[in-house]
Structure formats: structure tokens, C-alpha cells
Enzyme design. Sequence first.
Site, PDB file in Angstrom:
ATOM      1  N   ASP A  83      40.597  -0.609  29.166  1.00 35.34           N
ATOM      2  CA  ASP A  83      40.903  -0.613  30.605  1.00 35.34           C
ATOM      3  C   ASP A  83      39.841  -1.439  31.299  1.00 35.34           C
ATOM      4  O   ASP A  83      38.727  -1.569  30.795  1.00 35.34           O
ATOM      5  CB  ASP A  83      40.814   0.815  31.160  1.00 35.34           C
ATOM      6  N   ASP A 138      42.458   6.860  30.274  1.00 33.17           N
ATOM      7  CA  ASP A 138      41.856   7.987  30.991  1.00 33.17           C
ATOM      8  C   ASP A 138      42.884   8.868  31.694  1.00 33.17           C
ATOM      9  O   ASP A 138      42.631  10.018  31.967  1.00 33.17           O
ATOM     10  CB  ASP A 138      40.812   7.493  32.007  1.00 33.17           C
ATOM     11  N   ASP A 179      48.232   8.276  29.547  1.00 33.48           N
ATOM     12  CA  ASP A 179      47.633   7.491  28.467  1.00 33.48           C
ATOM     13  C   ASP A 179      47.664   8.220  27.120  1.00 33.48           C
ATOM     14  O   ASP A 179      47.408   7.613  26.079  1.00 33.48           O
ATOM     15  CB  ASP A 179      46.162   7.162  28.803  1.00 33.48           C
TER      16      ASP A 179
HETATM   17  P1  ATP Z   1      42.564   0.039  35.181  1.00 29.96           P
HETATM   18  O1  ATP Z   1      43.991   0.022  34.747  1.00 29.96           O
HETATM   19  O2  ATP Z   1      41.843  -1.205  34.918  1.00 29.96           O
HETATM   20  O3  ATP Z   1      41.826   1.245  34.766  1.00 29.96           O
HETATM   21  P2  ATP Z   1      43.465   0.306  37.935  1.00 29.96           P
HETATM   22  O4  ATP Z   1      42.843   1.350  38.806  1.00 29.96           O
HETATM   23  O5  ATP Z   1      43.716  -1.014  38.548  1.00 29.96           O
HETATM   24  O6  ATP Z   1      42.517   0.140  36.738  1.00 29.96           O
HETATM   25  P3  ATP Z   1      45.692   2.047  37.956  1.00 29.96           P
HETATM   26  O7  ATP Z   1      44.868   3.253  38.187  1.00 29.96           O
HETATM   27  O8  ATP Z   1      46.878   2.116  37.053  1.00 29.96           O
HETATM   28  O9  ATP Z   1      44.836   0.880  37.394  1.00 29.96           O
HETATM   29  O10 ATP Z   1      46.146   1.532  39.373  1.00 29.96           O
HETATM   30  C1  ATP Z   1      47.121   0.532  39.492  1.00 29.96           C
HETATM   31  C2  ATP Z   1      47.083  -0.020  40.880  1.00 29.96           C
HETATM   32  O11 ATP Z   1      47.395   1.006  41.813  1.00 29.96           O
HETATM   33  C3  ATP Z   1      45.704  -0.530  41.312  1.00 29.96           C
HETATM   34  O12 ATP Z   1      45.479  -1.833  40.920  1.00 29.96           O
HETATM   35  C4  ATP Z   1      45.799  -0.403  42.823  1.00 29.96           C
HETATM   36  O13 ATP Z   1      46.480  -1.493  43.383  1.00 29.96           O
HETATM   37  C5  ATP Z   1      46.637   0.843  43.006  1.00 29.96           C
HETATM   38  N1  ATP Z   1      45.762   1.997  43.201  1.00 29.96           N
HETATM   39  C6  ATP Z   1      44.748   2.398  42.415  1.00 29.96           C
HETATM   40  N2  ATP Z   1      44.165   3.494  42.877  1.00 29.96           N
HETATM   41  C7  ATP Z   1      44.831   3.813  43.997  1.00 29.96           C
HETATM   42  C8  ATP Z   1      44.721   4.871  44.945  1.00 29.96           C
HETATM   43  N3  ATP Z   1      43.799   5.800  44.822  1.00 29.96           N
HETATM   44  N4  ATP Z   1      45.575   4.890  45.976  1.00 29.96           N
HETATM   45  C9  ATP Z   1      46.519   3.951  46.092  1.00 29.96           C
HETATM   46  N5  ATP Z   1      46.686   2.945  45.244  1.00 29.96           N
HETATM   47  C10 ATP Z   1      45.853   2.855  44.210  1.00 29.96           C
END
Ligand code: ATP
Length: 874
Positions: free
Chosen positions: A325, A611, A615
Site C-alpha cells: 500500500d 490494513d 484486505d
Molecule cells: P492506500 O491505498 O495507499 O493505503 P488510500 O487512503 O489512498 O491509500 P483508500 O483508503 O482505499 O486508499 O482510499 C481511497 C480514496 O478514498 C483516497 O484516495 C481518497 O480519495 C478517498 N479517501 C480516503 N480517506 C478518506 C476519508 N477519510 N474520507 C473521504 N474520502 C477518503
Amino acid sequence: MNWHCKSINEILKTLNASQQGLSTEDAGDRLLRYGPNKLKEIKKRTVLQMMLDQFKDFMIIVLIAAAVVSGVIGEPKDTIAILVIVILNAVIGFIQEYRAEKAIEALKMMAAQTATVIRDGQPTSISAAEIVPGDTVLLEAGNIVPADIRLIEVSHLKIDEASLTGESVPVEKHTNPLHDKWMPLGDRKNMAYKGTIASYGRAKGIVVLTGMNTEFGKIATLLQEQVEVKTPLQKRLAKFGQRLAIAILAICAIVFGVGFIRGEPPLLMFLTSISLAVAAIPEALPAVVTISLALGAKKMVKQNALIRKLPAVETLGSVTYICSDKTGTLTQNKMEVQEIYVSGQLIKSADISKQQCPTDNLLLAMALNNDATRQKNGTYIGDPTEIALYAISEEKNFKKETLLNDYPRVAEIPFDSERKCMTTFHKRSEKEFISFTKGAIEVLLEKSTNELTTHGKSDIDKDKVYSMSEAMAQRGLRILGFAMRKWNALPENMTADNVETNLTFLGFVGMMDPPRKEAGEAVALCKSAGVTPVMITGDHPITAKSIAKALDILGSNHEILTGKKLEKLSIKAFEKKVEDISIYARVAPEQKLKIIKALQNQGQFVAMTGDGVNDAPALKSADIGIAMGITGTDVSKEAADMILLDDNFATIVNAVREGRRIFDNIRKFIKYTMTSNAGEILTIFLAPFFGLPIPLLPIHILWINLVTDGLPGLALTAEPAEKKIMEIPPRHPQESIFAHNLGVDIIWVGLLMGGASIFAQAWGLKTGHAPWQTMVFTVLCLSQMGNVLALRSEKESIFSLGLLSNIPLLGAFLLTFVLQMATIYVPFLRPIFKTQPLSVSELIICLLLSSIVFCGVEIVKWIRRKKRDTDKSS
Ligand code: ATP
């Protein structure tokens, strides 16, 4: 206590108390009364059982019996000496096994589940085992429910109860205390049961039953029997050991037959053959593998890699792809809002206060559509993205806690990484509600029909806004969009599809999440070790690419693939290109499965991080599933083989390095034991073919086995990593134990060792040296010491390693040498070991003959080094 039967008054009393939770003192009393919240474990082996297990081996029993019989008929002194050696051997085995078991127990404790409860009015994270009836528990998506809980506040909670009812569709929960007292399990909607999984939403509840009293506890007896998982190496060693044992027994039978024909006393010959079998059959090898892996895992915790499944230590060295990730693993997860877009303008965060109106709505959305909380001591709790938004809005005087008085949150649709957004509803008056939605920019733009600007609501130029966000993403910023909608009443159908539409776009923010410095070095190390690092993220492809570039993950001929494109590719088409893709952006957690499958079908060995609640399947199907210790959910940790205690990518690479070192050392141990055993067998087996008498007595054989296999062999597991361990390609997981010349080395070194010992015997007998047997005894024992020194590295010379680089082994070497000399020169030991003192010249001859093996192994390593260098340069 049966909480199912509580009266409504009592339940209401408990509801009030739930705000404060239990006091620490009350919880302590209850823990004493109800016991820990644990399922009964199958009884562990006692220390005595573990000790007795050391004598379980059939050959040891035969040896003890034979020694006793020969003692009764002949000399009881011999019998006692043999028994003492057998016991010492068992003690060493026991100590090692005990240490390993303690190490495994400690790892289990560290990986134990935690839960958030309210104690003394504060949310507190405690070990799930400490939960007591009456505790107020906070549940969120990804939690494994820690006890049987009556729910008192629920926000879209869905629970996967498959472990209890077999039903795979998650059940929606609510809080009607009287609804389901007599309902069957699956229909009780205001209960959350231990061992089930919160897959969506949040809730608060009061613990009613713990431990074996829970519904899960009632069926748990069936689940207690844990099958011991054997590592691939252990399986292969066990199979090989069986075949080898048959061969050794055949040789021992021949040794017995030949001795008998030559007229040696039959009982002595029997004892000799049995001692040889005990010394040479490597029945303890699979156990040594467990011990090395357990002690290795114990060491890995200090480097922040917590092993949950022991075989992972062994297979880590075979990893060819690390799919990681981005957020928090490759980056620091320390978000900071740097820029915002509002009403067609980009504004640096420092300048926000100077701006007018539309930023106010954006800041309001940041503060209210936010799940972070601030504790009394000023620290924040929550996801770093949420905290960053909380912090910036608070800095600009939009304080969430105060604003909630005017805009109380009355409903929400929680974030999920598939939808990539979340919505909260706030009440202004009976007829006025506002919803704020935040999430991935393209998702928000799609859901918006207009934009709030300095001139009020106006049409939105989505392409323009999107391209401005792309420019920001190119600088590595993480983009998050915001929108709002006004309502006259709360929508009845509170689903995302129904609610997150017709929005008014407010703007977006760009957050910096800098790459981890050590991740860049780890990526370089991966590449030199033949391991391909791959970034998998839910984030925007441009942000992902910018971070990947900074870390040098994106190879020159490598591509980025988005979740949308991945979805359209058939598995066959995807397999063709999977090895050329080093960034996956905007992917949903479920798509990780497809990536793993395609890589595995291409023969790759995949480590995958995760995480979130979704997953778990990917972590299970990866060859090594890796969960995050800090941000990871219970479910992901439960599914993983390894947990990163610091969430850091560099820790994975360190673990791969450690896995390679541990495996190398196990191989060295196998090589050492097997060459030593081959040396012993060949000495005794071949001597009669040169017309020589049986060279050693049973006590000699057993002694050599004790002192050489014991400490020096085990000290080999402390050997530091080979210098170039991360410059060679990964080992194939199916690779034979005897690959890389191990089998050949065992044979020729064994022959050299046997040859030197038989030469000592022949020379001693021919030249009339009475202590010839002591000479053979010494040469064979010390040859093994030379062997262990030279074996420390498979490639480097011992002189370049330095004698002091493995102090335990040096200590074991010196101790063995001193003990061996004691058997020869300490007068009261001589009759026990049947030795005679060696003269200076005899000792020098012995030392010279013993060093043959050391020199031989070093010379062969030198030749192989030269050959490798010429191969490289040609
Ligand atoms: P990674 O996949 O690298 O761990 P990530 O946070 O980008 O990180 P996700 O958690 O799947 O991956 O989030 C996907 C998308 O959703 C993010 O890129 C962001 O645009 C949006 N996002 C993440 N966190 C929030 C939140 N707390 N509230 C609203 N939208 C969110």
C-alpha cells in the site's frame, strides 16, 4: 449473570453508565470475578512432558536398553557414562525447545487482539482478554467483536457472522433492546457476538458475556484443536530423514555384521552400531528448523516485524514481489493540508484566512464531515487524513466540537474504500438539514451538479476543476474533494446511491504525505535482491506516480494500471502484462486478489500488505500476507502471516533479509550436521575395509555427537547475514535442500573427515602408537570444529569474515576444544572416556589431520569464488 433477562430499567441505567464506562477499579474487580475474556486453550505440554519427549525417539530407547544390558553383564561405569551423555543431549534439546516455545508464546501475546472500551470516561485501548461484563465497547469496521455485546448506539453497523452461523452475508444491526430476546442467533439484531466481524459502520455496546460464556465460547471447544503447521522445509526434511534413517540403519547393521565376523564382542558391536545410529540419524532436524524459526522470529520483533505464522520466516527469503500500500507504508502518513481550491482559485493553506466566503463552507465541511476527535491532552485520535482536516479547520477557527452544537451530526454514511467517499448529515432545524460529502475528486465531481463560488451557486466546469486537481496531484499531493446538499427532511432511504447525488461542489484540498526516507533505500535494496516492489493504492494515479518516482519504484519500462482498466482485463490478458506493472492506482481492496493470482500464475512469490476490512482475502491468498500494526484492522491482522509494528515498507525488506539469513543458517546447520554424521559413519564403516579394527567405542561416538552437534551447531544459527545476501536473486520456494552443491559437499567433506580419521588410526597402529584410538577420537572431533568454522560462510573465507563476528560460535568452538582435551588429559576422565594421554607429537599430528577438513572447505570456496568472478567478467 444473564444479561438477556435484564429489565428495561436496568438496561436504561446501564445506558447512562455507558457514557462513563467502568472505572479501572470496578473493571479489575470484575476481571477477578468473571475471569479473563479468553477461550479455553488446549492444555500445553508441561515442562516434564517436554523433557520426557526428548527420550521418545525409538533409537534412543534401544540405546538406553542396550547400555543397561551391557552394564549388567559388563562394566556399569560405561553404562553410566553413556546414560549421562544421552541425558546431556536431551537437556540441550529440551532447553532449545523450551526457549523456542517461550518465544512463540511471546509472539502470540504480542499479536493478541485489542479492543477500545470506555474506562474512567475515556476511550482506552486494552487487550481483549481484559474485557469484563459491563464494559462499554466501541466497535468499528474491521474489528473482530471481542465479547458478546448488547448494542446501544449503531451507525450502519453490519456484522459478518459466518464464524457463528455460517451465513456469509453480513447482518445489519440496530438497537432495539426488547426486539430479540427469544430470537434465534442470526436474527438477534441488537447483539454483536464474540468472534464475528464488524464489516461496515460503527457502534457502541455493553458487554454482556465474556470468554467461554459467549455464544462463540459454547461452540469453541470444536475450534480449539489447532493443527500444527509444518513449514515446506520441515516437510521435506521429515521425508528425507525417513529415507536416510533406513540407509543409516542398513549401514549400522553392516558395521555390526562385519565386527561380529571379525570376532569383536557382540554386545560391544551392538552398542557401537546403536550409538552410531543415534548419532547419525538426523531425527532432530525438523525440530531444529522450528527452533531456528522461532528464535529468528523473536529477533525479528525487535526489528518491528511480528511473525504470526512461523512458516513465513522460512518463506520470506523466497519473495519475488512485494506489493505494498502507499499511504502510511511507503509514505509517512503525516498528512498536512498545503493548498486548497475554491471558486476557481488555488490558495496556499497559509493564506486561507485572508479569503472570503466560499472557503468558509469548505472549512465547515472539513470540520463537520470528520471522524477525528481531540483528546483533553490535545492529541488527536483518528485517521491521519481526518486529523489533517480537523487541524487545518481548527486553525482557521472552525472548531469541530463547537460547531457540532449548531450542526449536530444526525446521520452518516461511513467511508468505504470502494465508494471512496463519506457523507454526514447535520441538523439546523426541524426543517433544515445539510449533508457534507467528501472523497476522491473524480467521485465528487461526478456526483456534483453545480459549484459554490464567490457569486453563489453556478455551473461547474468539471474538466477545468479536474485538470487543476491533476496539476496539484503531480506535485505529489493527495487530493480530496468536498460537496454539500441542503435537505428539508432527513431522507428516508439513507443509502449512498440515494443521498450522494445532486451535490453542490465546494472545492478540494491538496494534502502532503511525504514519502518515507528509508523506503527509498529499501526499494533500492529490493531491486538488487531481485525483488520487485509494487505500489498498490486507492489514491489518484498522478499522486501515486509522483510518490513512486520519488522512491524510484516506477521502472523505465514499467506501467501504471488503474482499477477501472484492471477490472476490464481478463485474467489471461492481465497475466501477460502483470510483470510490467509497478503501480496500481484507484484500486479497490478486492482487486488485490486478481493481482496476486496473476503474479502467482506467472510463478512469482508474492508478499502483499493490507490494513482494511476488505484486505483480509488478499492477505490470506498472498504467499506472505502482511498487516499494519498501527493502522491495521483486527481482521487484517488476523488474516496476516506477519504484522509490521511500525507500518513501514523498509521493515518488510529487512524481514526478507532476515528470512534469507535464517534460512541460510538452517542450511548451514543441516550441512554441518550431515557432514559430521557422514564423517562419523564413514570412519566406522570404512575402517574394516582397510583391515583396521573398529576405530571408536560407543562412548566416543556419543561424545562427539554431543559436543559437536550441540553448542557449535546451534551457534551457527547466530551467524550474521552473508555480506551479499541482498545481491542475489530469491531462492525458489520448491528448491531442493541439496541445491547449490549441498549434497555434493556433504559427501566429499564426509569422505575427507573419515579419511583423516582412518589415516590417524592406520598411522597410529602402523607406527606402534598405543593411543591410536584416542587419536581417531580427537581427529574426528576436532575435524568437525574445523568444519563448523569454515562453514560459517558458503562463499566468503573465514578470514574475511573475522573470527570475532560470531562470538557464540567462537565460544562453542573453544569450549569443545577444551572439553575434548579434558577427556584426554584429565586423569579421572580417562577411564570414563577410555582415552590415553597423547604425546606432543601425537597431538600435533592430530591437529594437522584435523585441519585438513577446514583447509579443504576453504580451498573449495576459494575455487568457487574465482570461478564466479570469471563467469561474471566473461
Ligand atoms: P492506500 O491505498 O495507499 O493505503 P488510500 O487512503 O489512498 O491509500 P483508500 O483508503 O482505499 O486508499 O482510499 C481511497 C480514496 O478514498 C483516497 O484516495 C481518497 O480519495 C478517498 N479517501 C480516503 N480517506 C478518506 C476519508 N477519510 N474520507 C473521504 N474520502 C477518503
